[in-house]
Design an enzyme around this catalytic site. Structure first.
Site, PDB file in Angstrom:
ATOM      1  N   HIS A  97     -72.484  -4.377 -91.272  1.00 38.57           N
ATOM      2  CA  HIS A  97     -72.130  -3.072 -90.712  1.00 38.57           C
ATOM      3  C   HIS A  97     -70.616  -2.866 -90.756  1.00 38.57           C
ATOM      4  O   HIS A  97     -69.849  -3.818 -90.599  1.00 38.57           O
ATOM      5  CB  HIS A  97     -72.597  -2.954 -89.270  1.00 38.57           C
ATOM      6  CG  HIS A  97     -74.045  -3.253 -89.067  1.00 38.57           C
ATOM      7  ND1 HIS A  97     -75.043  -2.548 -89.710  1.00 38.57           N
ATOM      8  CD2 HIS A  97     -74.679  -4.170 -88.302  1.00 38.57           C
ATOM      9  CE1 HIS A  97     -76.217  -3.031 -89.343  1.00 38.57           C
ATOM     10  NE2 HIS A  97     -76.028  -4.012 -88.499  1.00 38.57           N
ATOM     11  N   GLU A 115     -72.845  -5.457 -82.718  1.00 35.46           N
ATOM     12  CA  GLU A 115     -74.098  -5.593 -81.985  1.00 35.46           C
ATOM     13  C   GLU A 115     -74.243  -7.009 -81.439  1.00 35.46           C
ATOM     14  O   GLU A 115     -73.418  -7.889 -81.724  1.00 35.46           O
ATOM     15  CB  GLU A 115     -75.287  -5.239 -82.887  1.00 35.46           C
ATOM     16  CG  GLU A 115     -75.422  -6.132 -84.104  1.00 35.46           C
ATOM     17  CD  GLU A 115     -76.418  -5.590 -85.136  1.00 35.46           C
ATOM     18  OE1 GLU A 115     -76.672  -4.374 -85.169  1.00 35.46           O
ATOM     19  OE2 GLU A 115     -76.927  -6.403 -85.923  1.00 35.46           O
ATOM     20  N   HIS A 172     -75.618 -10.633 -91.919  1.00 34.97           N
ATOM     21  CA  HIS A 172     -76.627 -11.140 -90.997  1.00 34.97           C
ATOM     22  C   HIS A 172     -78.012 -10.612 -91.352  1.00 34.97           C
ATOM     23  O   HIS A 172     -78.140  -9.643 -92.094  1.00 34.97           O
ATOM     24  CB  HIS A 172     -76.289 -10.713 -89.556  1.00 34.97           C
ATOM     25  CG  HIS A 172     -76.340  -9.228 -89.361  1.00 34.97           C
ATOM     26  ND1 HIS A 172     -75.273  -8.398 -89.651  1.00 34.97           N
ATOM     27  CD2 HIS A 172     -77.335  -8.407 -88.919  1.00 34.97           C
ATOM     28  CE1 HIS A 172     -75.609  -7.146 -89.390  1.00 34.97           C
ATOM     29  NE2 HIS A 172     -76.854  -7.118 -88.949  1.00 34.97           N
ATOM     30  N   ARG A 192     -77.019  -2.650 -97.017  1.00 39.47           N
ATOM     31  CA  ARG A 192     -77.898  -3.735 -97.443  1.00 39.47           C
ATOM     32  C   ARG A 192     -77.250  -4.526 -98.569  1.00 39.47           C
ATOM     33  O   ARG A 192     -76.764  -3.966 -99.551  1.00 39.47           O
ATOM     34  CB  ARG A 192     -79.245  -3.188 -97.942  1.00 39.47           C
ATOM     35  CG  ARG A 192     -80.173  -2.795 -96.838  1.00 39.47           C
ATOM     36  CD  ARG A 192     -81.594  -2.539 -97.344  1.00 39.47           C
ATOM     37  NE  ARG A 192     -82.220  -1.600 -96.427  1.00 39.47           N
ATOM     38  CZ  ARG A 192     -82.360  -0.308 -96.682  1.00 39.47           C
ATOM     39  NH1 ARG A 192     -81.983   0.199 -97.834  1.00 39.47           N
ATOM     40  NH2 ARG A 192     -82.901   0.473 -95.784  1.00 39.47           N
TER      41      ARG A 192
END
Length: 315
Positions: A97, A115, A172, A192
């Site tokens: 991200h 996150e 991740h 991705r």
């Protein structure tokens, strides 16, 4: 009178989803490929709706825009956090991200996405992908081009109760057989890197975003330095998982009765397990596994009763 705002979750179907959200939490899910419960969300791709009280029927976006006093007048354009429960029935794509600056520039003003994960449950021998072994961007690029996935990706074993902090820039993926509560910035931007060459029911592979992914990846990878601590107070054990730039996240295990003061701009609560009640201003609100709610500004003192576990966060 200030009341907790109980929220209706929004469900998202995913190629990697399953039915654990129904089996574990009793949610009515749209299909057996339901990957995400957006539990506390003011993101336009899935806003939560208030279930109780004077604001019943309003979305969290509407409350943020029209009733900022509920959130202590918190000064950000959009509601800053998003709470999800993720059912990784099969492997999620390997992804990364962007941070706020990159997302703002390249994703129409979207927030970046830092996150964290609390592992609610997982199968025996479960693992996740956390970080990579490339030492330079050039090496990262070459290993991706050459599809050296086993050499590039770091795999970490997981067990229920584990916690992972995943800053923007971290490559991740959740892997098969994990059920996770995720606290994140309110963003839906994912790049991705690798999707195991999967195809949908029409035979199409999902899009990869390699240029942007390599752009935003932190190289070399560094593990987050967490100081997880548990403190006991009368009637409760409080575990502090993360006190970071975008959010602080805790686990509250209530056994009996515990009294607290809501002294933050607002707090987000998700009931992981058990049943109990929350008493605010003499009014008792039942809380059950799978409930999600916000305690607004000005709540003051409140009491939690029962044998019940929460994940609690605030910006």
């Amino acid at each position: 009178m200030v009341q907790p705002l109980f929220l209706e979750p929004v469900f998202q179907e995913r190629i990697w989803g399953g039915k654990a959200l129904k089996d574990q939490f009793g949610y009515e899910i749209p299909s057996n490929h339901t990957g995400e419960c957006w539990a506390i969300s003011a993101h336009p791709n899935g806003p939560s709706v208030v279930k109780n009280g004077a604001f019943a029927g309003k979305t969290l976006i509407e409350l943020w825009d029209q009733n900022r006093e509920l959130f202590g007048g918190y000064q950000t354009k959009v509601f800053p956090l998003l709470t999800k429960i993720l059912d990784a029935n099969t492997d999620l794509s390997v992804q990364v991200h962007p941070n706020d600056e990159y997302a703002n520039e390249y994703e129409n003003g979207e927030l970046g996405k830092t996150e964290c994960w609390y592992i609610i449950d997982c199968k025996e021998g479960a693992e996740l992908i956390y970080g990579h072994n490339a030492r330079t961007k050039e090496e990262l690029n070459n290993m991706i081009e050459d599809e050296e996935w086993s050499k590039l990706l770091r795999r970490v074993p997981v067990k229920p109760g584990d916690f992972f902090y995943v800053p923007s820039g971290t490559i991740h993926a959740l892997c098969e057989g994990t059920l996770v509560l995720e606290t994140q910035q309110s963003s839906d931007t994912t790049y991705r890197v690798y999707d195991y060459d999967r195809t949908d029911d029409k035979g199409n592979k999902r899009e990869l975003h390699l240029e942007k992914a390599i752009d935003v990846s932190t190289v070399p990878h560094t593990d987050a330095n967490l100081h997880i601590e548990t403190a006991s107070v009368p009637g409760a054990d409080i575990t502090s998982f993360a006190k970071e730039e975008y959010f602080s996240v805790y686990k509250w295990d209530i056994h009996g009765q515990a009294t607290f003061t809501q002294d933050k701009a607002f707090q987000l609560f998700s009931v992981l397990d058990g049943d109990g009640s929350m008493v605010v201003d003499g009014q008792a609100y039942p809380v059950h596994k799978g409930d999600h709610f916000i305690l607004p500004a000005g709540t003051g003192e409140f009491t939690l009763e029962g044998n019940v576990s929460f994940i609690v966060s605030h910006p």
